[in-house]
Write an enzyme that holds these catalytic residues in place. Structure first.
Site, short mmCIF file in Angstrom:
data_model
loop_
_atom_site.label_atom_id
_atom_site.label_comp_id
_atom_site.label_asym_id
_atom_site.label_seq_id
_atom_site.Cartn_x
_atom_site.Cartn_y
_atom_site.Cartn_z
N HIS A 172 -3.75 -9.10 -2.38
CA HIS A 172 -4.48 -8.75 -1.26
C HIS A 172 -5.96 -8.41 -1.60
O HIS A 172 -6.18 -7.71 -2.67
CB HIS A 172 -3.83 -7.51 -0.52
CG HIS A 172 -4.35 -7.52 0.96
ND1 HIS A 172 -5.41 -7.00 1.29
CD2 HIS A 172 -3.79 -8.02 2.00
CE1 HIS A 172 -5.47 -7.06 2.35
NE2 HIS A 172 -4.58 -7.59 3.11
N ASP B 124 3.21 -9.96 4.16
CA ASP B 124 4.02 -11.22 4.19
C ASP B 124 5.15 -11.41 3.33
O ASP B 124 6.07 -12.06 3.57
CB ASP B 124 3.23 -12.49 4.13
CG ASP B 124 2.24 -12.47 5.29
OD1 ASP B 124 2.52 -12.39 6.34
OD2 ASP B 124 0.96 -12.88 4.79
N1 CMC Z 1 -0.15 -15.44 -7.29
C1 CMC Z 1 -0.74 -15.79 -8.65
N2 CMC Z 1 -2.08 -15.33 -8.74
C2 CMC Z 1 -2.64 -14.80 -7.83
C3 CMC Z 1 -2.21 -14.26 -6.70
C4 CMC Z 1 -0.80 -14.89 -6.22
N3 CMC Z 1 -0.30 -14.43 -5.19
N4 CMC Z 1 -3.03 -13.87 -5.99
C5 CMC Z 1 -4.22 -13.72 -6.80
N5 CMC Z 1 -4.04 -14.14 -7.93
C6 CMC Z 1 -4.97 -14.23 -8.96
C7 CMC Z 1 -6.07 -15.21 -8.85
O1 CMC Z 1 -5.65 -16.53 -9.40
C8 CMC Z 1 -7.21 -14.65 -9.70
O2 CMC Z 1 -6.84 -14.74 -10.87
P1 CMC Z 1 -8.10 -14.85 -11.88
O3 CMC Z 1 -8.78 -13.62 -11.85
O4 CMC Z 1 -7.58 -15.14 -13.36
O5 CMC Z 1 -8.98 -16.27 -11.48
C9 CMC Z 1 -6.94 -13.11 -9.29
O6 CMC Z 1 -5.65 -12.95 -8.82
C10 CMC Z 1 -7.68 -12.63 -8.10
O7 CMC Z 1 -7.36 -13.43 -7.00
P2 CMC Z 1 -8.31 -13.98 -5.79
O8 CMC Z 1 -7.78 -15.32 -5.16
O9 CMC Z 1 -9.97 -14.13 -6.28
O10 CMC Z 1 -8.14 -12.62 -4.93
P3 CMC Z 1 -8.66 -12.72 -3.27
O11 CMC Z 1 -9.22 -11.22 -2.94
O12 CMC Z 1 -9.79 -13.71 -3.03
O13 CMC Z 1 -7.45 -13.42 -2.61
C11 CMC Z 1 -5.37 -13.43 -1.46
C12 CMC Z 1 -6.29 -12.43 -1.93
C13 CMC Z 1 -4.48 -12.69 -0.70
C14 CMC Z 1 -5.80 -14.79 -0.60
C15 CMC Z 1 -4.68 -13.86 -2.85
O14 CMC Z 1 -4.07 -12.68 -3.46
C16 CMC Z 1 -3.53 -14.89 -2.39
O15 CMC Z 1 -3.81 -16.20 -2.47
N6 CMC Z 1 -2.18 -14.57 -2.27
C17 CMC Z 1 -1.13 -15.46 -1.72
C18 CMC Z 1 -1.06 -15.71 -0.54
C19 CMC Z 1 -0.75 -14.43 0.38
O16 CMC Z 1 0.41 -13.78 0.20
N7 CMC Z 1 -1.41 -14.01 1.47
C20 CMC Z 1 -1.09 -13.18 2.44
C21 CMC Z 1 -2.37 -12.05 2.49
S1 CMC Z 1 -1.57 -10.48 3.32
C22 CMC Z 1 -1.59 -11.02 4.98
C23 CMC Z 1 -2.82 -11.22 5.66
O17 CMC Z 1 -3.85 -10.43 5.89
O18 CMC Z 1 -3.19 -12.47 5.72
#
Ligand code: CMC
Length: 430
Positions: free
Chosen positions: A308, A365
């Site tokens: 998140h 989720d």
């Molecule tokens: N599985 C594997 N790696 C992950 C995941 C995951 N679910 N989430 C983040 N990472 C890694 C990402 O690859 C990155 O790694 P590195 O630093 O090596 O490049 C690091 O963690 C930071 O991730 P980010 O994508 O830069 O983080 P963000 O804040 O931009 O994204 C997120 C947040 C929720 C989109 C992301 O964690 C994600 O894609 N999660 C899976 C989808 C999900 O469950 N979404 C629901 C969110 S909660 C409900 C809502 O409010 O929508």
């Protein structure tokens, strides 16, 4: 004394005011930066940018705190519990409703629960296998076609009617799109039923057999909707605010919110989680492999329901939902192997360095799908249920922005990285 941040750009010393929120959180006011320096601030994906001041929802991501109008969400889960309609009022109108206000709001919800016949007829022209989120977004815009009286909201009575129309009809639209996908006759709302019970009735009753609403299932849906009701400036809410900032009406702005929520990184993650758990259950992949794939940078797969932008310790909604899954499944005497798989995945991820270093924890989720599954909601309707829950938050945020006398159109800047000036070359000379 007001605090000031000093920014040095070359020899230029720029003073920027620091503003403070109600909980002591601080932000550097960058609104004069361009005028003072000719420079913009670069913050891709707006991870460091507060786009507004808001009095609706407070989150402390490090401590796992989520409060609606100051009330911790945990208080909505213990007796005396509010229902979703009460929480919707709280978010939108800023305070808990009195008995009379709640009764009036309920009456408005009942008055506005039926879809205009033209909107109902539209379902016949939608392919039966159309994605329910596409139907929801399109139908919210269709409501604007048949309820032009709601396009300009200029007094509190009209606002109440608009709010009630949206909150009541979103549920009817969701149920009708499900009935259409199943080739089942539409079941009209029952004015004697409460909000969640009425949704379940429209989803699952048959003309010859009334759906029996069990209190455990009704409670679980109520909890789900409440926990999804607002989450400050998330992707879909920012979409609602951006569209609304141009002066767009409430229906169009909320339709934009539905489109943003559909994405698998946002609300669509609940569908992805369920599909992932089912793949593991059917033997297509093991939980260990799933975690390995999520860590593998050459694999686009992510562990859905994990991570998140704001919660870096735990997501309080996930914690509540995990407990609720256990309780509900036990109460309805149903064993769901998917819950065990989810728990195994969580266990594996939480002791894995990759997830620990990146502070990735289960989000809302991760467990919501198991609860929705227990309620009987089909997987492709999961994100629609998220949207029904989130609607009060979108409305509250749209209303707050609309009432702000200093509101301006949201118009971010960019750092241009394309061609420098070049000349047009006629097609024969290329
Ligand atoms: N599985 C594997 N790696 C992950 C995941 C995951 N679910 N989430 C983040 N990472 C890694 C990402 O690859 C990155 O790694 P590195 O630093 O090596 O490049 C690091 O963690 C930071 O991730 P980010 O994508 O830069 O983080 P963000 O804040 O931009 O994204 C997120 C947040 C929720 C989109 C992301 O964690 C994600 O894609 N999660 C899976 C989808 C999900 O469950 N979404 C629901 C969110 S909660 C409900 C809502 O409010 O929508």
């Amino acid at each position: 004394m007001t605090e000031t941040a000093i920014l040095m750009v070359g020899d230029q010393r720029i003073e920027l005011p620091v503003i403070e929120g109600a909980e002591g959180e601080k932000a550097i006011d960058m609104s004069s930066l361009l005028a003072k320096t000719g420079m913009t601030s670069y913050d891709p994906a707006l991870g460091n940018t507060s786009i507004c001041k808001s009095a609706i929802t407070y989150i402390d991501g490090d401590k796992g705190i989520l409060r609606y109008r100051g009330i911790p969400v945990e208080e909505f889960t213990t007796q005396p519990k509010p229902n979703f309609v009460e929480v919707a009022w709280l978010l939108i109108f800023g305070k808990l409703p009195t008995l009379q206000e709640l009764a009036e709001f309920r009456e408005q919800l009942t008055t506005h629960e039926l879809l205009h016949e033209d909107v109902k007829d539209q379902f016949q022209h939608i392919p039966a296998d159309a994605p329910p989120m596409a139907i929801l977004s399109a139908t919210l815009n269709h409501l604007a076609c048949v309820h032009k009286e709601h396009l300009v909201v200029d007094n509190s009575t009209m606002m109440l009617e608009s709010v009630a129309s949206l909150i009541s009809q979103v549920r009817t639209i969701a149920a009708f799109s499900y009935r259409r996908s199943m080739g089942l006759p539409y079941i009209y709302p029952d004015p004697n039923l409460r909000y969640c019970a009425n949704f379940l009735h429209m989803m699952f009753s048959l003309p010859y057999k009334q759906y029996i609403i069990t209190p455990e299932i009704e409670d679980a849906l109520n909890l789900l909707f409440i926990l999804h009701a607002d989450h400050e400036q998330n992707c879909s809410t920012s979409a609602v605010r951006t569209v609304g900032s141009a002066g767009a009406n409430l229906f169009a702005s909320c339709a934009a919110g539905v489109s943003a929520l559909w994405g698998p990184l946002h609300g669509g993650a609940n569908v992805e989680v369920m599909q992932m758990l089912e793949r593991i259950h059917q033997g297509g992949i093991s939980p260990e492999q799933c975690v390995r794939d999520a860590k593998d940078k050459s694999n686009p797969f992510r562990l859905f329901g994990f991570g998140h932008r704001i919660y870096r310790n735990f997501d309080p909604r996930a914690k509540i939902l995990k407990e609720a899954c256990d309780k509900v499944l036990c109460k309805i005497d149903r064993h769901d192997p998917l819950l065990e798989i989810a728990q195994r995945l969580e266990e594996l991820a939480l002791k894995d360095d990759y997830f620990i270093e990146r502070k990735l924890y289960p989000n809302v989720d991760f467990y919501s799908g198991i609860l929705l599954h227990a309620i009987g909601i089909p997987t492709d309707m999961f994100t629609v249920c998220f949207a029904i829950g989130r609607l009060p938050g979108w409305i509250a945020q749209w209303k707050e922005q609309n009432e702000d006398a200093g509101r301006r159109i949201i118009r971010p800047r960019q750092v241009y990285t394309g061609n420098v000036q070049t000349s047009y070359v006629s097609i024969e000379k290329r």
